[in-house]
Scaffold this active site. Structure first.
Site, PDB file in Angstrom:
ATOM      1  N   THR A 162      -1.191   1.950   7.074  1.00  0.00           N
ATOM      2  CA  THR A 162      -1.112   0.752   6.245  1.00  0.00           C
ATOM      3  C   THR A 162      -1.159  -0.477   7.150  1.00  0.00           C
ATOM      4  O   THR A 162      -0.818  -0.392   8.333  1.00  0.00           O
ATOM      5  CB  THR A 162       0.177   0.742   5.393  1.00  0.00           C
ATOM      6  OG1 THR A 162       0.365  -0.577   4.861  1.00  0.00           O
ATOM      7  CG2 THR A 162       1.416   1.109   6.188  1.00  0.00           C
ATOM      8  N   GLY A 163      -1.576  -1.594   6.574  1.00  0.00           N
ATOM      9  CA  GLY A 163      -1.645  -2.824   7.357  1.00  0.00           C
ATOM     10  C   GLY A 163      -3.064  -3.366   7.372  1.00  0.00           C
ATOM     11  O   GLY A 163      -3.838  -3.116   6.440  1.00  0.00           O
ATOM     12  N   ARG A 197     -15.197  -5.551  -0.594  1.00  0.00           N
ATOM     13  CA  ARG A 197     -14.598  -5.162   0.692  1.00  0.00           C
ATOM     14  C   ARG A 197     -13.864  -3.821   0.511  1.00  0.00           C
ATOM     15  O   ARG A 197     -13.073  -3.652  -0.408  1.00  0.00           O
ATOM     16  CB  ARG A 197     -13.619  -6.236   1.146  1.00  0.00           C
ATOM     17  CG  ARG A 197     -12.901  -5.934   2.468  1.00  0.00           C
ATOM     18  CD  ARG A 197     -11.520  -5.389   2.240  1.00  0.00           C
ATOM     19  NE  ARG A 197     -10.733  -5.265   3.462  1.00  0.00           N
ATOM     20  CZ  ARG A 197      -9.584  -4.615   3.537  1.00  0.00           C
ATOM     21  NH1 ARG A 197      -9.082  -4.038   2.463  1.00  0.00           N
ATOM     22  NH2 ARG A 197      -8.931  -4.551   4.669  1.00  0.00           N
ATOM     23  N   GLY A 203     -11.398  -1.103   2.530  1.00  0.00           N
ATOM     24  CA  GLY A 203     -10.538  -1.036   3.718  1.00  0.00           C
ATOM     25  C   GLY A 203     -10.335   0.389   4.214  1.00  0.00           C
ATOM     26  O   GLY A 203     -10.973   1.344   3.746  1.00  0.00           O
ATOM     27  N   ASP A 204      -9.414   0.511   5.154  1.00  0.00           N
ATOM     28  CA  ASP A 204      -9.143   1.803   5.794  1.00  0.00           C
ATOM     29  C   ASP A 204      -8.634   2.862   4.832  1.00  0.00           C
ATOM     30  O   ASP A 204      -8.804   4.058   5.068  1.00  0.00           O
ATOM     31  CB  ASP A 204      -8.098   1.604   6.899  1.00  0.00           C
ATOM     32  CG  ASP A 204      -6.780   1.098   6.331  1.00  0.00           C
ATOM     33  OD1 ASP A 204      -6.756  -0.044   5.813  1.00  0.00           O
ATOM     34  OD2 ASP A 204      -5.779   1.845   6.368  1.00  0.00           O
ATOM     35  N   THR A 239       0.876  -1.187   0.000  1.00  0.00           N
ATOM     36  CA  THR A 239       0.000   0.000   0.000  1.00  0.00           C
ATOM     37  C   THR A 239       0.904   1.224   0.000  1.00  0.00           C
ATOM     38  O   THR A 239       2.019   1.176   0.537  1.00  0.00           O
ATOM     39  CB  THR A 239      -0.875  -0.024   1.287  1.00  0.00           C
ATOM     40  OG1 THR A 239      -1.827  -1.052   1.143  1.00  0.00           O
ATOM     41  CG2 THR A 239      -1.580   1.303   1.538  1.00  0.00           C
ATOM     42  N   GLY A 280      -6.501  -3.516   7.516  1.00  0.00           N
ATOM     43  CA  GLY A 280      -7.486  -2.432   7.423  1.00  0.00           C
ATOM     44  C   GLY A 280      -8.616  -2.543   8.422  1.00  0.00           C
ATOM     45  O   GLY A 280      -9.108  -1.531   8.927  1.00  0.00           O
TER      46      GLY A 280
HETATM   47  N1  ASP Z   1      -4.623  -1.181   4.757  1.00  0.00           N
HETATM   48  C1  ASP Z   1      -4.855  -1.856   3.510  1.00  0.00           C
HETATM   49  C2  ASP Z   1      -6.219  -2.487   3.530  1.00  0.00           C
HETATM   50  O1  ASP Z   1      -6.569  -3.091   4.521  1.00  0.00           O
HETATM   51  C3  ASP Z   1      -3.816  -2.918   3.186  1.00  0.00           C
HETATM   52  C4  ASP Z   1      -2.369  -2.595   3.493  1.00  0.00           C
HETATM   53  O2  ASP Z   1      -2.047  -1.480   3.900  1.00  0.00           O
HETATM   54  O3  ASP Z   1      -1.514  -3.498   3.304  1.00  0.00           O
HETATM   55  O4  ASP Z   1      -6.897  -2.442   2.542  1.00  0.00           O
END
Ligand code: ASP
Length: 295
Positions: free
Chosen positions: A215-216, A192, A194-195, A164, A218
């Protein structure tokens, strides 16, 4: 405290494990993203332009999970999330689960500039893109061989993820902005979101506080509204590094999820924290035009 820093651009390339052959490619991509954005800031450009430019550079780079090179969902399709926020006036724009858009951050910015809804998804986002002249690309134009192969291997339990992209900036006038863009989680359920598409969660900017991009995982980031929560720690005078660490620390205790965050306070001081093995970041600050890299 008077603002004592010049413009700053700070970007991340996603939290998680980076495949060894991608590390150098990602470092190079992040260096060019900050260099491109810095040119705008140095010429007096605003923070919003800088974060859009940085994220766009990374969306065009197939080494990242955003725009071209994004990961595939359960059905083998790309669905993209992005958001952008202007700290001057809290203007914000976001898009969720859009297909066939090469630069989702630019579409998110157009949503922001239109000044109506903050988040557009699905058919409405498609129609809006057409109305503002953002063309769709072909169904396969964003799909890389790497992601196609990875999709196949994910079904066998290989859950490597990261890539991301996000950026925060402060301009010469002291205004801040943030932007984030992603293909989301590999094998995610179609639809779906995400954040990275949600203001306050993956992205936040307010001149009174600062700017953040996350990031991470979500779902965990959404539950704790991580970007806004981290910036609120700055209100009590917390150092930005400490604020980032505290936000990630609390999320870890509450959810056990894997995340990372970059942020800037309103004086241009940077903060960064992660609980993952890696999150490659790059920064240009204090008129020192050589990008600094953080792994
Ligand atoms: N945060 C992102 C999501 O959940 C994914 C990521 O940052 O790796 O869509």
């Amino acid at each position: 405290m008077a603002r004592s820093f010049g413009p700053v651009i700070f970007v991340h390339g996603g939290a998680g494990n980076v495949a060894p052959d991608l590390v150098e490619l990602r470092r190079a991509g992040l260096r060019s993203a900050v260099a491109n954005a810095w040119q705008l800031l140095a010429a007096g450009g605003c923070a919003v332009e800088a974060v859009e430019q940085a994220v766009k550079t990374l969306e065009d780079d197939p080494a990242f999970n955003a725009g071209r090179g994004a990961c595939l969902n359960r059905d083998g399709e790309i669905e993209l999330d992005a958001s952008i926020m202007d700290g001057r006036n809290l203007a914000a724009g976001a898009i969720g689960a859009v297909k066939r858009i090469a630069n989702p951050v630019t579409l998110a910015r157009a949503v922001m500039e239109a000044g109506g809804p903050v988040l557009l998804v699905s058919e409405g986002a498609r129609q809006f893109a057409a109305a503002v002249g953002i063309k769709e690309c072909g169904a396969d134009a964003l799909v890389t061989e790497r992601q196609r192969a990875r999709w196949a291997s994910l079904w066998e339990g290989n859950v490597e993820r990261a890539g991301t992209v996000g950026a925060v900036a402060i301009d010469r006038s002291g205004h801040v902005a943030a932007a984030t863009s992603t293909g989301g989680l590999p094998l995610k359920m179609p639809g779906r979101v995400g954040d990275s598409a949600l203001i306050g969660c993956g992205t936040y900017a307010d001149d009174r506080l600062g700017a953040a991009s996350c990031t991470g995982d979500g779902e965990a980031i959404i539950k704790l509204a991580l970007a806004k929560s981290a910036l609120e720690f700055l209100q009590t005078g917390e150092d930005p590094m400490e604020a980032a660490r505290r936000a990630v620390g609390e999320l870890t205790v509450r959810t056990g999820a894997q995340v990372g965050i970059i942020l800037l306070d309103r004086y241009g001081r940077i903060g960064v924290a992660r609980n993952t093995a890696q999150m490659i970041c790059a920064c240009i600050r204090n008129d020192n035009t050589d990008p600094e890299l953080f792994d």
